[in-house]
Design a protein around this motif. Structure first.
Motif, PDB file in Angstrom:
ATOM      1  N   ASN A 343       0.826  -1.215   0.000  1.00 15.96           N
ATOM      2  CA  ASN A 343       0.000   0.000   0.000  1.00 15.96           C
ATOM      3  C   ASN A 343       0.855   1.258   0.000  1.00 15.96           C
ATOM      4  O   ASN A 343       0.489   2.271  -0.611  1.00 15.96           O
ATOM      5  N   MET A 344       2.004   1.205   0.684  1.00 14.78           N
ATOM      6  CA  MET A 344       2.909   2.354   0.703  1.00 14.78           C
ATOM      7  C   MET A 344       3.399   2.665  -0.708  1.00 14.78           C
ATOM      8  O   MET A 344       3.380   3.816  -1.142  1.00 14.78           O
ATOM      9  N   PHE A 345       3.815   1.646  -1.439  1.00 12.29           N
ATOM     10  CA  PHE A 345       4.270   1.866  -2.810  1.00 12.29           C
ATOM     11  C   PHE A 345       3.128   2.325  -3.713  1.00 12.29           C
ATOM     12  O   PHE A 345       3.301   3.216  -4.548  1.00 12.29           O
ATOM     13  N   ARG A 346       1.951   1.731  -3.535  1.00  8.56           N
ATOM     14  CA  ARG A 346       0.803   2.098  -4.368  1.00  8.56           C
ATOM     15  C   ARG A 346       0.379   3.537  -4.119  1.00  8.56           C
ATOM     16  O   ARG A 346       0.164   4.303  -5.069  1.00  8.56           O
ATOM     17  N   ASP A 347       0.265   3.922  -2.845  1.00  8.54           N
ATOM     18  CA  ASP A 347      -0.164   5.289  -2.523  1.00  8.54           C
ATOM     19  C   ASP A 347       0.848   6.317  -2.997  1.00  8.54           C
ATOM     20  O   ASP A 347       0.478   7.398  -3.477  1.00  8.54           O
ATOM     21  N   THR A 348       2.131   5.988  -2.858  1.00  8.20           N
ATOM     22  CA  THR A 348       3.171   6.907  -3.316  1.00  8.20           C
ATOM     23  C   THR A 348       3.104   7.095  -4.827  1.00  8.20           C
ATOM     24  O   THR A 348       3.246   8.217  -5.337  1.00  8.20           O
ATOM     25  N   LYS A 349       2.844   6.017  -5.561  1.00  6.09           N
ATOM     26  CA  LYS A 349       2.735   6.093  -7.004  1.00  6.09           C
ATOM     27  C   LYS A 349       1.535   6.947  -7.408  1.00  6.09           C
ATOM     28  O   LYS A 349       1.612   7.760  -8.350  1.00  6.09           O
ATOM     29  N   MET A 350       0.436   6.786  -6.703  1.00 10.31           N
ATOM     30  CA  MET A 350      -0.765   7.570  -7.005  1.00 10.31           C
ATOM     31  C   MET A 350      -0.530   9.051  -6.719  1.00 10.31           C
ATOM     32  O   MET A 350      -0.963   9.925  -7.486  1.00 10.31           O
ATOM     33  N   GLU A 351       0.159   9.352  -5.628  1.00  3.32           N
ATOM     34  CA  GLU A 351       0.465  10.743  -5.286  1.00  3.32           C
ATOM     35  C   GLU A 351       1.364  11.374  -6.347  1.00  3.32           C
ATOM     36  O   GLU A 351       1.163  12.516  -6.775  1.00  3.32           O
ATOM     37  N   GLN A 352       2.373  10.601  -6.780  1.00  3.98           N
ATOM     38  CA  GLN A 352       3.281  11.114  -7.798  1.00  3.98           C
ATOM     39  C   GLN A 352       2.568  11.323  -9.132  1.00  3.98           C
ATOM     40  O   GLN A 352       2.819  12.289  -9.831  1.00  3.98           O
ATOM     41  N   SER A 353       1.627  10.416  -9.453  1.00  8.86           N
ATOM     42  CA  SER A 353       0.867  10.572 -10.674  1.00  8.86           C
ATOM     43  C   SER A 353      -0.037  11.793 -10.612  1.00  8.86           C
ATOM     44  O   SER A 353      -0.171  12.545 -11.588  1.00  8.86           O
TER      45      SER A 353
END
Length: 358
Positions: A343-353
């Motif tokens: 979830n940490m990697f997924r949320d970070t990717k969404m924030e960056q997107s």
């Protein structure tokens, strides 16, 4: 290999004992010593639980030793069950290696938010390709996946090994393409190589940030056992193929193929258990200012990671470390940690997107 292994030879190996009985006594003693040393390490961390994130991971890594040596001892006692049990020792190794990676991450950053900030600020040198560096957070994600695959792969292989052994197509000494032993061994070696290479590269790139924790000593304390076993497998393979080790009146097929190699494992785990006791010392978690209060509970003065200000905090293990023991034996924690990191990697990717679109 024979469909049913005969554990006892026709003649005694020493005194009134066959090699199988002698092996059980010596291996059992080593197993007892290993379990005692590791239980002491775990009990000390459980009763002095000042940093649950790190110390619970240390306790989970420590479980590799008693499980590894206990399964080895049981394989000596029940050689016909060896093939069904040995595959699961690889699963224990994989889980311990995963927790070791997460322990290193805890050394670098105490929580997910700090972890994202820390790794996002890094530029990791690339081994291949024209690009010289890669983003630290993306590199952590790749490393995490490469280490996580090892316990998953070994879990699947352990099941396949048990099924194929029951069907008579595994063959412990089989090297032919029609035996599953060859394919399982190759896949296992490749999976281990990928995971270990990732861990070593993680240490190589970030060792300057973790010098006070001595991460290499911590890794060697439990992975050298596995490394030596791999080397010994090659040695015994050569000895068996050249006919140096032969069945005799004092040594059965089970003694040569299973008993002797497993005895060496039980013997060598003892010094590594002692090294583990030293490498994963309790000292970093008890050198804070300790004082007694009216209810005789121990309190620690430490620095808050968020504000930087000192505050008072109790050991969190509970009476006799009961809270730590319950958390240790909760299998859900492994999957919960995987979900949290994913979830940490997924949320970070969404924030960056989202920032990219903005």
């Amino acid at each position: 290999m024979p469909s049913h292994l005969r554990p006892d030879a026709s003649k005694n190996f020493v005194g009134d004992f066959t090699f199988h009985h002698f092996n059980m006594i010596l291996s059992g003693a080593c197993t007892g010593v290993t379990c005692l040393v590791i239980f002491t390490v775990m009990a000390r961390h459980a009763t002095h639980l000042s940093d649950p994130h790190q110390q619970l991971k240390i306790m989970r890594i420590a479980t590799l030793f008693p499980l590894y040596t206990l399964y080895s001892f049981l394989s000596i006692c029940f050689p016909n069950a060896y093939v069904y049990m040995v595959g699961w020792t690889k699963v224990f190794q994989g889980v311990a290696l995963y927790w070791f990676l997460m322990l290193l991450c805890d050394f670098l950053a105490p929580n997910d938010r700090h972890r994202v900030e820390f790794f996002a600020s890094l530029s990791i040198p690339k081994r291949y390709g024209r690009t010289k560096t890669t983003n630290g957070l993306l590199w952590l994600k790749h490393t995490w996946y490469l280490v996580l695959q090892y316990p998953i792969v070994t879990f699947v292989l352990a099941i396949v090994q048990s099924i194929t052994q029951a069907q008579g197509i595994y063959c412990l000494e089989g090297k032919g393409a029609h035996f599953s032993h060859l394919y399982i061994t190759v896949i296992e070696i490749l999976s281990l190589a990928v995971a270990m290479t990732s861990i070593l590269r993680f240490h190589s790139n970030l060792k300057s940030y973790m010098q006070e924790h001595k991460p290499m000593m911590k890794l060697l304390a439990f992975k050298m056992v596995v490394g030596l076993e791999f080397l010994e497998q090659i040695i015994f393979m050569i000895l068996n193929s050249t006919g140096t080790l032969k069945i005799s009146d004092t040594m059965t097929y089970a003694d040569i193929i299973i008993g002797l190699p497993t005895l060496i494992i039980c013997l060598q785990v003892v010094p590594f258990a002692l090294l583990f006791y030293y490498a994963y010392s309790l000292k970093p978690y008890t050198t804070l200012n300790v004082r007694r209060v009216g209810d005789s509970q121990q309190y620690l003065t430490e620095v808050d990671s968020e504000t930087g200000s000192p505050h008072v905090k109790r050991y969190q293990g509970g009476p006799l470390g009961i809270h730590a023991w319950l958390a240790l034996f909760n299998p859900v924690e492994f999957f919960r940690d995987i979900k949290s990191t994913f979830n940490m990697f997924r949320d970070t990717k969404m924030e960056q997107s989202g920032l990219g679109k903005a």
